[in-house]
Design a protein around this motif. Structure first.
Motif, PDB file in Angstrom:
ATOM      1  N   ASP A   8      15.453   4.156  -0.192  1.00 45.58           N
ATOM      2  CA  ASP A   8      14.120   4.725  -0.428  1.00 45.58           C
ATOM      3  C   ASP A   8      13.387   3.977  -1.543  1.00 45.58           C
ATOM      4  O   ASP A   8      12.186   3.715  -1.443  1.00 45.58           O
ATOM      5  N   ALA A   9      14.128   3.624  -2.599  1.00 48.45           N
ATOM      6  CA  ALA A   9      13.514   2.897  -3.710  1.00 48.45           C
ATOM      7  C   ALA A   9      13.072   1.498  -3.265  1.00 48.45           C
ATOM      8  O   ALA A   9      11.999   1.027  -3.652  1.00 48.45           O
ATOM      9  N   PHE A  10      13.886   0.843  -2.453  1.00 53.19           N
ATOM     10  CA  PHE A  10      13.499  -0.474  -1.942  1.00 53.19           C
ATOM     11  C   PHE A  10      12.302  -0.366  -1.003  1.00 53.19           C
ATOM     12  O   PHE A  10      11.415  -1.229  -1.017  1.00 53.19           O
ATOM     13  N   ASN A  11      12.254   0.670  -0.189  1.00 55.19           N
ATOM     14  CA  ASN A  11      11.096   0.860   0.684  1.00 55.19           C
ATOM     15  C   ASN A  11       9.825   1.057  -0.131  1.00 55.19           C
ATOM     16  O   ASN A  11       8.768   0.525   0.216  1.00 55.19           O
ATOM     17  N   LYS A  12       9.946   1.798  -1.237  1.00 56.06           N
ATOM     18  CA  LYS A  12       8.790   1.961  -2.119  1.00 56.06           C
ATOM     19  C   LYS A  12       8.379   0.608  -2.689  1.00 56.06           C
ATOM     20  O   LYS A  12       7.188   0.300  -2.783  1.00 56.06           O
ATOM     21  N   GLN A  13       9.364  -0.219  -3.053  1.00 57.88           N
ATOM     22  CA  GLN A  13       9.050  -1.529  -3.618  1.00 57.88           C
ATOM     23  C   GLN A  13       8.399  -2.448  -2.585  1.00 57.88           C
ATOM     24  O   GLN A  13       7.532  -3.247  -2.932  1.00 57.88           O
ATOM     25  N   ILE A  14       8.802  -2.334  -1.331  1.00 61.94           N
ATOM     26  CA  ILE A  14       8.105  -3.095  -0.279  1.00 61.94           C
ATOM     27  C   ILE A  14       6.628  -2.725  -0.302  1.00 61.94           C
ATOM     28  O   ILE A  14       5.750  -3.600  -0.262  1.00 61.94           O
ATOM     29  N   GLY A  15       6.339  -1.440  -0.410  1.00 63.26           N
ATOM     30  CA  GLY A  15       4.949  -0.992  -0.494  1.00 63.26           C
ATOM     31  C   GLY A  15       4.241  -1.540  -1.724  1.00 63.26           C
ATOM     32  O   GLY A  15       3.078  -1.947  -1.652  1.00 63.26           O
ATOM     33  N   GLU A  17       4.915  -4.341  -3.289  1.00 65.43           N
ATOM     34  CA  GLU A  17       4.673  -5.780  -3.084  1.00 65.43           C
ATOM     35  C   GLU A  17       3.501  -5.998  -2.121  1.00 65.43           C
ATOM     36  O   GLU A  17       2.653  -6.864  -2.354  1.00 65.43           O
ATOM     37  N   LEU A  18       3.442  -5.210  -1.064  1.00 62.26           N
ATOM     38  CA  LEU A  18       2.335  -5.347  -0.111  1.00 62.26           C
ATOM     39  C   LEU A  18       1.017  -4.898  -0.740  1.00 62.26           C
ATOM     40  O   LEU A  18      -0.043  -5.479  -0.458  1.00 62.26           O
ATOM     41  N   SER A  19       1.076  -3.902  -1.609  1.00 62.76           N
ATOM     42  CA  SER A  19      -0.116  -3.465  -2.330  1.00 62.76           C
ATOM     43  C   SER A  19      -0.623  -4.583  -3.240  1.00 62.76           C
ATOM     44  O   SER A  19      -1.834  -4.837  -3.321  1.00 62.76           O
ATOM     45  N   HIS A  53       7.691 -11.669  -0.938  1.00 64.03           N
ATOM     46  CA  HIS A  53       8.569 -10.782  -1.705  1.00 64.03           C
ATOM     47  C   HIS A  53       8.872  -9.511  -0.913  1.00 64.03           C
ATOM     48  O   HIS A  53      10.020  -9.046  -0.873  1.00 64.03           O
ATOM     49  N   ALA A  54       7.834  -8.943  -0.295  1.00 60.30           N
ATOM     50  CA  ALA A  54       8.042  -7.736   0.522  1.00 60.30           C
ATOM     51  C   ALA A  54       9.013  -8.030   1.660  1.00 60.30           C
ATOM     52  O   ALA A  54       9.916  -7.232   1.947  1.00 60.30           O
ATOM     53  N   LEU A  55       8.852  -9.179   2.295  1.00 58.34           N
ATOM     54  CA  LEU A  55       9.732  -9.539   3.409  1.00 58.34           C
ATOM     55  C   LEU A  55      11.158  -9.823   2.941  1.00 58.34           C
ATOM     56  O   LEU A  55      12.120  -9.559   3.672  1.00 58.34           O
ATOM     57  N   VAL A  97       4.671  -4.130 -11.772  1.00 56.25           N
ATOM     58  CA  VAL A  97       5.701  -4.549 -10.822  1.00 56.25           C
ATOM     59  C   VAL A  97       6.999  -4.859 -11.564  1.00 56.25           C
ATOM     60  O   VAL A  97       8.088  -4.490 -11.113  1.00 56.25           O
ATOM     61  N   THR A  98       6.888  -5.513 -12.710  1.00 56.05           N
ATOM     62  CA  THR A  98       8.077  -5.804 -13.514  1.00 56.05           C
ATOM     63  C   THR A  98       8.792  -4.508 -13.887  1.00 56.05           C
ATOM     64  O   THR A  98      10.019  -4.404 -13.748  1.00 56.05           O
ATOM     65  N   ALA A  99       8.051  -3.518 -14.334  1.00 59.70           N
ATOM     66  CA  ALA A  99       8.652  -2.221 -14.685  1.00 59.70           C
ATOM     67  C   ALA A  99       9.330  -1.598 -13.466  1.00 59.70           C
ATOM     68  O   ALA A  99      10.424  -1.026 -13.582  1.00 59.70           O
ATOM     69  N   ASP A 100       8.705  -1.720 -12.296  1.00 59.67           N
ATOM     70  CA  ASP A 100       9.299  -1.190 -11.062  1.00 59.67           C
ATOM     71  C   ASP A 100      10.605  -1.905 -10.725  1.00 59.67           C
ATOM     72  O   ASP A 100      11.585  -1.267 -10.313  1.00 59.67           O
TER      73      ASP A 100
END
Length: 165
Positions: A8-15, A17-19, A53-55, A97-100
């Protein structure tokens, strides 16, 4: 197999990166409207890099038998007060993003997920580069202030970038 919490955390990070990619593409359009094609090109390459990065995370989840679940991306700002405001916003965004990434890294450590740890080490190093580069761009824009010739020289320099790193 990856835990549901990390997935779930990685899925949020994909979002995230795409954002970021979406924001940079919007900034590219803004710079085009100011006849700053070098800044626009630089932001388009930033867009490509954030998409990559998202990919990278997408593929990591797939490789770990995780489930990718894409999230909605909010529309980014399309107007900015100035060139300086736009690049300063990009720097602030990279800092978030770094904090994430650091939070994800802490979660991976807590779960003792060593494969995620390795991936996140790469992202942590990447964020050092991202922040350093944007700090330099912000500094240079501030140095030239309202000097049109200086801004055009900076535009040419940023336009010389050839790849998304």
């Amino acid at each position: 197999m990856i835990s549901t919490t990390l997935q779930d955390a990685f899925n949020k990070q994909i979002g995230n990166e795409l954002s970021a990619a979406h924001l940079y593409l919007s900034m590219a359009a803004f710079f085009e409207s100011l006849s700053l094609p070098g800044f626009a090109k630089w932001m388009r390459l930033q867009h490509q890099e954030e998409t990559a990065h998202a990919l990278k995370i997408f593929d990591f989840l797939v490789d770990r038998n995780g489930r990718v679940s894409l999230q909605a991306i909010n529309a980014p700002a399309s107007e900015f007060e100035s060139v300086e405001a736009a690049v300063a916003l990009a720097l602030d965004h990279e800092r978030r993003v770094t904090a994430d990434i650091y939070a994800l890294h802490e979660l991976a450590q807590k779960e003792r997920d060593y494969a995620s740890h390795v991936l996140l080490e790469w992202f942590a190093a990447e964020q050092v580069e991202e922040e350093k580069t944007l700090e330099e761009v912000v500094d240079h824009v501030r140095m030239v202030k309202d000097d049109g010739a200086g801004l055009l020289i900076l535009d040419q320099r940023l336009g010389s970038r050839t790849t998304a790193e």
